[in-house]
Design a protein around this motif. Structure first.
Motif, PDB file in Angstrom:
ATOM      1  N   ILE A  61       0.824  -1.218   0.000  1.00 25.74           N
ATOM      2  CA  ILE A  61       0.000   0.000   0.000  1.00 25.74           C
ATOM      3  C   ILE A  61       0.858   1.268   0.000  1.00 25.74           C
ATOM      4  CG2 ILE A  61      -0.223   0.231   2.520  1.00 25.74           C
ATOM      5  CD1 ILE A  61      -3.004   0.658  -0.135  1.00 25.74           C
ATOM      6  N   HIS A  62       2.096   1.166   0.471  1.00 18.64           N
ATOM      7  CA  HIS A  62       2.980   2.342   0.471  1.00 18.64           C
ATOM      8  C   HIS A  62       3.224   2.871  -0.930  1.00 18.64           C
ATOM      9  CE1 HIS A  62       5.725  -0.985  -0.461  1.00 18.64           C
ATOM     10  NE2 HIS A  62       6.459  -0.080  -1.071  1.00 18.64           N
ATOM     11  N   SER A  63       3.125   2.006  -1.944  1.00 15.22           N
ATOM     12  CA  SER A  63       3.409   2.420  -3.319  1.00 15.22           C
ATOM     13  C   SER A  63       2.401   3.437  -3.840  1.00 15.22           C
ATOM     14  CB  SER A  63       3.427   1.203  -4.247  1.00 15.22           C
ATOM     15  OG  SER A  63       2.154   0.583  -4.290  1.00 15.22           O
ATOM     16  N   SER A  64       1.247   3.539  -3.179  1.00 13.62           N
ATOM     17  CA  SER A  64       0.200   4.457  -3.648  1.00 13.62           C
ATOM     18  C   SER A  64       0.319   5.854  -3.045  1.00 13.62           C
ATOM     19  CB  SER A  64      -1.177   3.884  -3.302  1.00 13.62           C
ATOM     20  OG  SER A  64      -1.354   3.847  -1.892  1.00 13.62           O
ATOM     21  N   ILE A 138       6.969   0.629   8.602  1.00 14.42           N
ATOM     22  CA  ILE A 138       8.125   1.533   8.499  1.00 14.42           C
ATOM     23  C   ILE A 138       8.278   2.062   7.086  1.00 14.42           C
ATOM     24  CG2 ILE A 138      10.650   1.649   8.640  1.00 14.42           C
ATOM     25  CD1 ILE A 138      10.427  -0.395  10.971  1.00 14.42           C
ATOM     26  N   ILE A 139       8.063   1.224   6.085  1.00 14.74           N
ATOM     27  CA  ILE A 139       8.213   1.685   4.706  1.00 14.74           C
ATOM     28  C   ILE A 139       7.085   2.651   4.324  1.00 14.74           C
ATOM     29  CG2 ILE A 139       6.939  -0.099   3.438  1.00 14.74           C
ATOM     30  CD1 ILE A 139       9.312  -0.137   1.465  1.00 14.74           C
ATOM     31  N   CYS A 140       5.922   2.505   4.954  1.00 14.91           N
ATOM     32  CA  CYS A 140       4.851   3.492   4.752  1.00 14.91           C
ATOM     33  C   CYS A 140       5.290   4.862   5.265  1.00 14.91           C
ATOM     34  CB  CYS A 140       3.578   3.051   5.467  1.00 14.91           C
ATOM     35  SG  CYS A 140       2.624   1.792   4.600  1.00 14.91           S
ATOM     36  N   PHE A 141       5.920   4.865   6.427  1.00 15.17           N
ATOM     37  CA  PHE A 141       6.438   6.111   6.993  1.00 15.17           C
ATOM     38  C   PHE A 141       7.480   6.725   6.069  1.00 15.17           C
ATOM     39  CE2 PHE A 141       9.645   8.371   9.460  1.00 15.17           C
ATOM     40  CZ  PHE A 141       8.874   9.264  10.193  1.00 15.17           C
ATOM     41  N   ASN A 142       8.409   5.913   5.584  1.00 12.68           N
ATOM     42  CA  ASN A 142       9.463   6.411   4.710  1.00 12.68           C
ATOM     43  C   ASN A 142       8.895   6.968   3.413  1.00 12.68           C
ATOM     44  OD1 ASN A 142      11.334   5.613   6.603  1.00 12.68           O
ATOM     45  ND2 ASN A 142      11.852   3.696   5.573  1.00 12.68           N
ATOM     46  N   ALA A 143       7.886   6.293   2.863  1.00 11.73           N
ATOM     47  CA  ALA A 143       7.252   6.772   1.631  1.00 11.73           C
ATOM     48  C   ALA A 143       6.566   8.108   1.857  1.00 11.73           C
ATOM     49  CB  ALA A 143       6.247   5.737   1.128  1.00 11.73           C
ATOM     50  N   VAL A 228       1.853  -6.008  -5.637  1.00 13.84           N
ATOM     51  CA  VAL A 228       2.175  -7.179  -4.811  1.00 13.84           C
ATOM     52  C   VAL A 228       2.953  -8.220  -5.613  1.00 13.84           C
ATOM     53  CG1 VAL A 228       1.232  -9.091  -3.479  1.00 13.84           C
ATOM     54  CG2 VAL A 228       0.284  -6.797  -3.210  1.00 13.84           C
ATOM     55  N   PRO A 229       2.451  -8.678  -6.776  1.00 16.10           N
ATOM     56  CA  PRO A 229       3.281  -9.613  -7.565  1.00 16.10           C
ATOM     57  C   PRO A 229       4.581  -8.981  -8.031  1.00 16.10           C
ATOM     58  CG  PRO A 229       1.321  -8.951  -8.796  1.00 16.10           C
ATOM     59  CD  PRO A 229       1.132  -8.485  -7.394  1.00 16.10           C
ATOM     60  N   GLU A 355       5.783   4.582 -15.455  1.00 11.54           N
ATOM     61  CA  GLU A 355       4.677   3.653 -15.224  1.00 11.54           C
ATOM     62  C   GLU A 355       3.933   3.985 -13.938  1.00 11.54           C
ATOM     63  OE1 GLU A 355       6.071  -0.555 -16.803  1.00 11.54           O
ATOM     64  OE2 GLU A 355       7.738   0.507 -15.870  1.00 11.54           O
ATOM     65  N   TYR A 356       4.683   4.306 -12.889  1.00 14.79           N
ATOM     66  CA  TYR A 356       4.049   4.699 -11.623  1.00 14.79           C
ATOM     67  C   TYR A 356       3.261   5.993 -11.784  1.00 14.79           C
ATOM     68  CZ  TYR A 356       6.372   1.219  -8.679  1.00 14.79           C
ATOM     69  OH  TYR A 356       6.778   0.054  -8.084  1.00 14.79           O
ATOM     70  N   PHE A 357       3.828   6.947 -12.496  1.00 16.01           N
ATOM     71  CA  PHE A 357       3.168   8.245 -12.672  1.00 16.01           C
ATOM     72  C   PHE A 357       1.813   8.092 -13.362  1.00 16.01           C
ATOM     73  CE2 PHE A 357       2.243  11.998 -15.253  1.00 16.01           C
ATOM     74  CZ  PHE A 357       2.257  12.994 -14.289  1.00 16.01           C
ATOM     75  N   HIS A 358       1.765   7.239 -14.362  1.00 18.95           N
ATOM     76  CA  HIS A 358       0.522   7.044 -15.108  1.00 18.95           C
ATOM     77  C   HIS A 358      -0.367   5.955 -14.497  1.00 18.95           C
ATOM     78  CE1 HIS A 358       1.405   9.754 -18.462  1.00 18.95           C
ATOM     79  NE2 HIS A 358       2.646   9.288 -18.457  1.00 18.95           N
ATOM     80  N   SER A 359       0.020   5.474 -13.291  1.00 19.81           N
ATOM     81  CA  SER A 359      -0.754   4.448 -12.559  1.00 19.81           C
ATOM     82  C   SER A 359      -0.900   3.153 -13.353  1.00 19.81           C
ATOM     83  CB  SER A 359      -2.146   4.987 -12.193  1.00 19.81           C
ATOM     84  OG  SER A 359      -2.044   6.116 -11.357  1.00 19.81           O
ATOM     85  N   LYS A 360       0.084   2.842 -14.188  1.00 23.89           N
ATOM     86  CA  LYS A 360       0.070   1.601 -14.959  1.00 23.89           C
ATOM     87  C   LYS A 360       0.828   0.512 -14.195  1.00 23.89           C
ATOM     88  CE  LYS A 360      -2.069   3.492 -18.458  1.00 23.89           C
ATOM     89  NZ  LYS A 360      -3.463   3.105 -18.820  1.00 23.89           N
ATOM     90  N   THR A 361       0.381   0.266 -12.984  1.00 24.92           N
ATOM     91  CA  THR A 361       1.096  -0.674 -12.121  1.00 24.92           C
ATOM     92  C   THR A 361       0.942  -2.121 -12.577  1.00 24.92           C
ATOM     93  OG1 THR A 361      -0.830  -0.624 -10.649  1.00 24.92           O
ATOM     94  CG2 THR A 361       1.018   0.807 -10.081  1.00 24.92           C
ATOM     95  N   GLY A 362      -0.075  -2.397 -13.366  1.00 23.38           N
ATOM     96  CA  GLY A 362      -0.250  -3.750 -13.882  1.00 23.38           C
ATOM     97  C   GLY A 362       0.901  -4.174 -14.775  1.00 23.38           C
ATOM     98  N   TRP A 363       1.376  -3.258 -15.613  1.00 19.80           N
ATOM     99  CA  TRP A 363       2.497  -3.564 -16.491  1.00 19.80           C
ATOM    100  C   TRP A 363       3.782  -3.780 -15.700  1.00 19.80           C
ATOM    101  CZ3 TRP A 363       1.630  -5.320 -21.038  1.00 19.80           C
ATOM    102  CH2 TRP A 363       0.525  -4.877 -21.779  1.00 19.80           C
TER     103      TRP A 363
END
Length: 476
Positions: A61-64, A138-143, A228-229, A355-363
Motif C-alpha cells: 500500500i505504500h506504493s500508492s 516503516i516503509i509506509c512512513f518512509n514513503a 504485490v506480484p 509507469e508509476y506516474f501514469h498508474s500503470k502498475t499492472g504492467w
C-alpha cells in the motif's frame, strides 16, 4: 520545489544512509565471527522470507502514497494537502494492522504446513509475520516523509532501527542466545523494528484518524494490488536464489553467497537514498511537463551511478577480505556479477517512474513477474551443473531483461522516450565490459585499484561540473 531543497535532500538521504550503513559494516565482521556460515545462511533466509511477507501483509500500500498525495492536493499551486490524504495514510496503517491479525491467525492455524514449507518452527513463523508487518509500517512512513523531502525524519526512524538492531543482536548473541545464535539474530532484528512501528502508528494516527474505508478499498487497493506480484517478483530476483542455493547446495554456500550481497549493499544504499528524491522530483517535472529537464538530469544521474558502480566492482575482492574471515572470501567471485546486475536494477527505476506516474502498475507487475520466472528457471537448470556462483550471473541476465522490458513499456505508455537512449546504451555496455575486466584481473589488486581510483576522479570532476557540492562545502 526549490532546486536547492531537492539537492540538499538527495545529499542528506545519501550521507545519512551511508552513516547508517557504516554502522552495519562495522557489525558484519562481528556477526561473521559469532555465526557459522550455516547460521548466517539461515538468518538470511529469514530476512528473505520477511521481505516476501512484508509485501503480502502490507499489500504494497505504500506504493500508492505519492499518487494519492498529488491526486488529492487542494489545488495545483502547491497548497497544503487536504485532509483526505492524511486520512488515507492512517487508514492504510489500520489496514496493515488488520491484515497482520488475519495472517497471524492463518499462520497458527496452518503452522505444520508452513513449518514444512519454510523449514521454520512455530516461534520463527510468528516472529516472521510480526517482523514483516513492522517492515510494512516503516516503509509506509518512509514513503510519506520522502514526498516532502523530509530526510531528517527518515534518518531518525532508520537510525533508531539500525542502531537498535545491532546492539540488540550482539547482546542477545553473547548472552541469552549464546547457544542458539540464529534466534539471537532473529529476535535482535525483530524487537527494534516493532518498537519503531509503534512510533509510526502513533505518527499517522495523531495526524488524522482512519476514515472512509470504502474509498480506500476502491482506489488504494486497486492501485497497490498489482504491485504485490511486482514486489514479490523483485524479492525473487534479489533474494530467492539464496533459498534455492540452500535447497540445492547447502546453507553454508548460501552464507557465502549472501555475504557477497554486502558489497552490493554499498550501491543499494546510494540507489535507494537517491530514488527517494528522484521519484518525488520526477513527479513534479511530469506535472509541469518539463521533459527536457527530465532527460538532462536522468542522463547525469545514470552516468554518475555507472561510475560509482564500476568503482565498487573493481575493489570488491578487497572489501570482502576486510569484512569477512577467510571462510567467506569465496564471495568475491559472486560479488562482481551481483554488482553489475544491481546497476541494471537501478536503471529500471528510471523508466519505471513513468509507469508509476501514469498508474500503470499492472504492467510493472507483468514485467517483474516474467523476469522472476526466468530467474527461477535459470537457477533450477544451472545451479546443479555449475554451483552456486552461477546464480549471480543468472541474476545479471534477468535484470538486463527486466530493465529492457520496462524501458520499452515506459516509452509505449508515454508515447515517446523521455530518456537518452545513447546514455542508457553506453552505461549498459560499459557495466558489462567492466564486469568482464574486473573478473579477468581479479588476482591483480593494484591494477583494479588504479582503474577504480581513476573512475572516482572522473566522477568527482563530472559532479563538480554539474553540481559543485564539494567546492561549495570547501568555500563554506
Amino acid at each position: 520545489m526549490p532546486k536547492n531543497k531537492v539537492l540538499k535532500a538527495g545529499l542528506g538521504y545519501t550521507i545519512g544512509n551511508y552513516m547508517l550503513k557504516g554502522l552495519s559494516f562495522i557489525s558484519i565482521p562481528i556477526y561473521t565471527r559469532l555465526l557459522s556460515t550455516s547460521n548466517y545462511g539461515n538468518f538470511n533466509n529469514f530476512l528473505t522470507y520477511g521481505s516476501i511477507f512484508f509485501v503480502i501483509v502490507g499489500c504494497a500500500i505504500h506504493s500508492s502514497f505519492k499518487s494519492a498525495r498529488y491526486r488529492y492536493k487542494l489545488n495545483t499551486e502547491g497548497a497544503k494537502v487536504g485532509r483526505d490524504y492524511y486520512s488515507y495514510t492512517s487508514t492504510s496503517v489500520l489496514f496493515i494492522l488488520l491484515s497482520t491479525t488475519i495472517w497471524l491467525l492463518l499462520a497458527n492455524l496452518f503452522v505444520n504446513n508452513l513449518s514444512n514449507w519454510l523449514k521454520m518452527d512455530k516461534l520463527s513463523i510468528n516472529l516472521l509475520i510480526i517482523y514483516s508487518a513492522a517492515s510494512a509500517l516503516i516503509i509506509c512512513f518512509n514513503a510519506d516523509v520522502s514526498i516532502d523531502y523530509e530526510y531528517k525524519r527518515f534518518l531518525f526512524v532508520s537510525g533508531f532501527n539500525a542502531i537498535g538492531t545491532i546492539i540488540m543482536s550482539i547482546v542477545l548473541l553473547l548472552t541469552i542466545f549464546s547457544r542458539k545464535r540464529y534466534f539471537g539474530m532473529v529476535f535482535g532484528t525483530t524487537i527494534p523494528s516493532v518498537l519503531v512501528s509503534v512510533y509510526v502508528i502513533y505518527y499517522f494516527f495523531k495526524r488524522a484518524r482512519p476514515d472512509n474505508l470504502a474509498w480506500f478499498l476502491k482506489w488504494g487497493i486497486r492501485y497497490s494490488l498489482p504491485i504485490v506480484p511486482h514486489g514479490l517478483s523483485q524479492i525473487i530476483l534479489n533474494q530467492f536464489d539464496r533459498i534455492m542455493i540452500t535447497s540445492m547446495v547447502s546453507a553454508a554456500a548460501t552464507g557465502i553467497y549472501s555475504f557477497a550481497y554486502n558489497i552490493y549493499s554499498i550501491l543499494a544504499v546510494t540507489f535507494s537514498s537517491l530514488d527517494n528524491v528522484w521519484s518525488s522530483w520526477f513527479y513534479e517535472q511530469m506535472y509541469a511537463k518539463k521533459y527536457k529537464d527530465i532527460r538532462k538530469i536522468s542522463s547525469i544521474y545514470m552516468l554518475l551511478m555507472f561510475g560509482f558502480a564500476t568503482s565498487v566492482m573493481f575493489v570488491s575482492p578487497e572489501l570482502i577480505k576486510i569484512l569477512g574471515q577467510k571462510s567467506y572470501w569465496g564471495a568475491k567471485y559472486s560479488a562482481i556479477p551481483i554488482v553489475a546486475g544491481g546497476y541494471f536494477s537501478f536503471l529500471y527505476t528510471i523508466p519505471a517512474s513513468v509507469e508509476y506516474f501514469h498508474s500503470k502498475t499492472g504492467w510493472i507487475a507483468i514485467g517483474t513477474t516474467t523476469a522472476a520466472i526466468i530467474n527461477i528457471i535459470l537457477n533450477y537448470l544451472l545451479i546443479p551443473k555449475f554451483g552456486y556462483i552461477v546464480a549471480a550471473y543468472n541474476t545479471l541476465i534477468t535484470y538486463i531483461l527486466y530493465f529492457v522490458f520496462h524501458f520499452f513499456m515506459a516509452q509505449k505508455i508515454q508515447g515517446k522516450n523521455l530518456f537518452s537512449s545513447y546514455v542508457i546504451l553506453s552505461c549498459s555496455l560499459g557495466i558489462i565490459v567492466s564486469s568482464v575486466v574486473a573478473r579477468l584481473f581479479i588476482g591483480i589488486a593494484w591494477l583494479r585499484w588504479i582503474i577504480a581510483i581513476s573512475i572516482m576522479i572522473l566522477i568527482t570532476l563530472y559532479e563538480e561540473k554539474y553540481f559543485g557540492f564539494i567546492m561549495k562545502k570547501i568555500k563554506k
